[in-house]
Each structure stands twice: as C-alpha cells, then as structure tokens.
Enzyme design. Structure first.
Site, PDB file in Angstrom:
ATOM      1  N   ASP A 209       0.994  -1.231   0.028  1.00  0.00           N
ATOM      2  CA  ASP A 209      -0.168  -0.857  -0.064  1.00  0.00           C
ATOM      3  C   ASP A 209       1.318   0.658  -0.070  1.00  0.00           C
ATOM      4  O   ASP A 209       2.689   1.409   0.303  1.00  0.00           O
ATOM      5  CB  ASP A 209      -0.213   0.284   1.307  1.00  0.00           C
ATOM      6  CG  ASP A 209       0.115   0.067   2.630  1.00  0.00           C
ATOM      7  OD1 ASP A 209       0.320  -1.466   2.711  1.00  0.00           O
ATOM      8  OD2 ASP A 209       0.207   0.948   3.036  1.00  0.00           O
ATOM      9  N   ASP A 211       0.400   3.754   2.348  1.00  0.00           N
ATOM     10  CA  ASP A 211       0.640   4.395   3.725  1.00  0.00           C
ATOM     11  C   ASP A 211      -1.145   5.186   3.617  1.00  0.00           C
ATOM     12  O   ASP A 211      -1.410   4.788   2.805  1.00  0.00           O
ATOM     13  CB  ASP A 211       1.944   5.072   3.803  1.00  0.00           C
ATOM     14  CG  ASP A 211       1.596   4.636   5.477  1.00  0.00           C
ATOM     15  OD1 ASP A 211       1.457   4.003   6.353  1.00  0.00           O
ATOM     16  OD2 ASP A 211       2.094   5.740   6.187  1.00  0.00           O
TER      17      ASP A 211
HETATM   18  N1  ADE Z   1       1.426   1.538   5.562  1.00  0.00           N
HETATM   19  C1  ADE Z   1       1.743  -0.079   6.254  1.00  0.00           C
HETATM   20  N2  ADE Z   1       2.041   0.837   7.936  1.00  0.00           N
HETATM   21  C2  ADE Z   1       2.968   0.290   8.755  1.00  0.00           C
HETATM   22  N3  ADE Z   1       2.806  -1.014   8.582  1.00  0.00           N
HETATM   23  C3  ADE Z   1       2.587  -2.043   7.042  1.00  0.00           C
HETATM   24  N4  ADE Z   1       2.368  -3.328   7.517  1.00  0.00           N
HETATM   25  C4  ADE Z   1       1.883  -3.013   5.551  1.00  0.00           C
HETATM   26  N5  ADE Z   1       1.336  -1.628   5.301  1.00  0.00           N
HETATM   27  C5  ADE Z   1       2.074  -1.290   6.497  1.00  0.00           C
END
Ligand code: ADE
Ligand SMILES: CSC[C@H]1O[C@H](OP(=O)(O)O)[C@H](O)[C@@H]1O
Length: 289
Positions: A209, A211
């Site tokens: 992703d 974030d």
């Molecule tokens: N955006 C994110 N922040 C922290 N841990 C994660 N693991 C997968 N995506 C994450």
C-alpha cells in the site's frame, strides 16, 4: 567452517513455506518465553531451512505482542546462520508501487514498547547496528529476485513504527521528509536481536500500500493490503525457495561482521556477570561467554 542454515521469518500473509521437503513443525523451548509458534524445519535442495511465522499460524500476535527475543533465540538454537525476513510494508515513495519487493538496507527504529536486547543488568553488551543487513545475503536475495522476474529494488530505509494502528497523515509525511522508503511494524527489534545473536539478516519488504500520504490512494485499508498479499504470496514463496537453492552451502563470513558482532561487545567483566542471565544467553552468545 559452518554449514549454512537458512532461517525465514514469514510476516503477514505468510504462515507456511510450501516446497519444504521432509518438513515438520517442531516445538523449540526458549528461556526467553514463548516464540510466535513452532518452527517448520525441512530441506530445499539439501539445505536445512527453518521457517517461523512471525505472527503465529492464524495471525495471533500483534506487532507489539510478538516475543522477538524468543523467536530469534529459537532460530539460533536451530542453527540458523542467515535469516530472511519477509514483510508486508507500506510505501513512502511514489516509485515503489504495491507489488514491488524492496531489499531493505537501513532501518529507523521508532518502536517503544518492546524488549530490544538479550543483554542488560548483569551482562551488558553493545553491538554495532551501523549496517543492519548482511550485504552478502542481500546479494543472494537480489540474484533470486532477478531469477524470479520480480519487480524489486535494492536499497531503502525501513521505518519501524509501534502500531498496531497505521500512521496519521502527519506521521506519514514526516517519515517521507526523513527520506524513508518503506514502513512496517515488525523488523525492529528483530534485526537488532538477530545482530546480537550473530545471525546475518536481510529484509524483503513486500509493498502492499501507499500508507496514508498518497493523494491518489487515500487511507490504508486492510482489505486492499490482504488482496496484494494474496496476489504476492506465491512470488514470496518462490523467492524464498530460489534463495534456498542458490545460497552457498558453507556460510561465508559477513563483510559487515554480523556473524562476529559479539566478539568485543560484552562490557561486563566475567566475575561481575549475573549467572542466571548468562545461562539464558547460552544459545545466542555462548560462543563468547
Ligand atoms: N502502511 C503500513 N504501515 C505500517 N505497516 C504496514 N504493513 C503494511 N502496510 C503498512
Ligand atoms: C497486514 S498490515 C500490518 C502488518 O503487516 C506487517 O507485518 P509483517 O512485517 O510481519 O509482514 C506490518 O509490520 C504489520 O504488522
């Protein structure tokens, strides 16, 4: 001469390692408490491989609840010389799109509610974390990623946050301003403890992703992460199998000293050491005690 034993810590979405021959789940006790699960021990092309699901089968442990010390201790007890962490991570860079595998080089540790050392009162030690991953192990991982035709990037800084909530927008922007590349919740203190146990460490960060910072992607959503994880689980498992086939069978000395980290690290004089702690340290530090 030490034979290579490959350890694999499977993160979110990776709870087993298909392709392990003669594999069995084995309980290994640790003086540091309960590890996340039994370890799955088997062979790939003759190489001993020890797999541990970081969150336990069924995803039982949150990042702050994982007993990282017990996990590293049991891997050491199983003879692991080289440890690959496979981790789901958020991207902090436009060019690191979901599905990309980042071979992490550096870490910033922002976790604060975890046991971070095997050492302490009664046996104090300080190891270097200047170069937290083992470049030779990363060479093997990179060659494997290339052979598997994965979209990967070598290098990058992993921001370890406490979680379990994802970052606020302000935090996400802050970590970007620090130049971090990926964000996760688990690789610290794991990497520090691997170093104390003189195990070579490398992280494969699977981007799931963007974030929360990316204007076109909105907030992090766990359903979207799970979808990317499911789409990439086979890639991750094939990558590990390739690493196992290609890694040299005799462990090569680590250029950044991961496998000799304790050589001059212990400060406490032998006569001043706490005998109970020394006993607990037997597996991780027996070589120098
Ligand atoms: N955006 C994110 N922040 C922290 N841990 C994660 N693991 C997968 N995506 C994450
Ligand atoms: C499933 S999203 C959040 C979760 O995934 C990562 O875990 P791991 O590094 O074990 O793959 C992240 O650090 C969080 O724990």
């Amino acid at each position: 001469m030490t034979e290579t034993v490959l350890g694999v810590v499977g993160g979110s979405g990776i709870y087993d390692l298909p392709g392990l021959e003669h594999a069995e789940w084995v309980s290994v006790e640790s003086p540091w408490g309960a590890p996340s699960d039994q370890v799955r021990i088997g062979r790939i092309d003759g190489l001993k491989v020890v797999f541990l699901p970081r969150h336990g089968r069924g995803h039982v442990y949150a990042p702050s609840d994982i007993n990282y010390r017990a996990n590293i201790d049991v891997l050491k007890r199983c003879g692991v010389t080289d440890l690959v962490s496979v981790s789901a991570c958020g991207s902090l860079k436009e060019e690191l799109a979901p599905g990309t595998f980042v071979l992490v080089e550096q870490f910033i540790d922002r976790t604060f509610a975890r046991e971070k050392s095997f050492f302490g009162a009664g046996c104090v030690a300080h190891v270097s974390m200047a170069y937290p991953v083992s470049p030779r192990l990363v060479d093997t991982v990179e060659a494997a990623a290339r052979s598997e035709n994965l979209t990967y990037r070598r290098g990058g800084t992993y921001l370890a946050m406490e979680g379990p909530q994802f970052s606020s927008l302000a935090e996400s922007h802050l970590y970007r301003s620090w130049g971090c590349d990926v964000i996760g919740m688990t690789n610290m203190p794991e990497a520090k403890l691997a170093r104390e146990a003189e195990i070579c460490y490398a992280t494969v960060a699977m981007i799931t992703d963007y974030d929360s910072w990316h204007p076109d992607h909105g907030e992090v959503e766990i359903q979207a992460i799970i979808k990317v994880l499911q789409d990439n689980a086979a890639n991750a498992q094939n990558l590990v199998a390739r690493i196992a086939r290609d890694i040299p069978r005799i462990h090569e000395a680590c250029p950044v000293g991961s496998d000799t980290a304790l050589e001059f690290a212990i400060m406490t004089k032998p006569e001043a050491r706490d005998s109970e702690l020394v006993e607990k340290l037997r597996a991780v530090a027996g070589r120098v005690l």
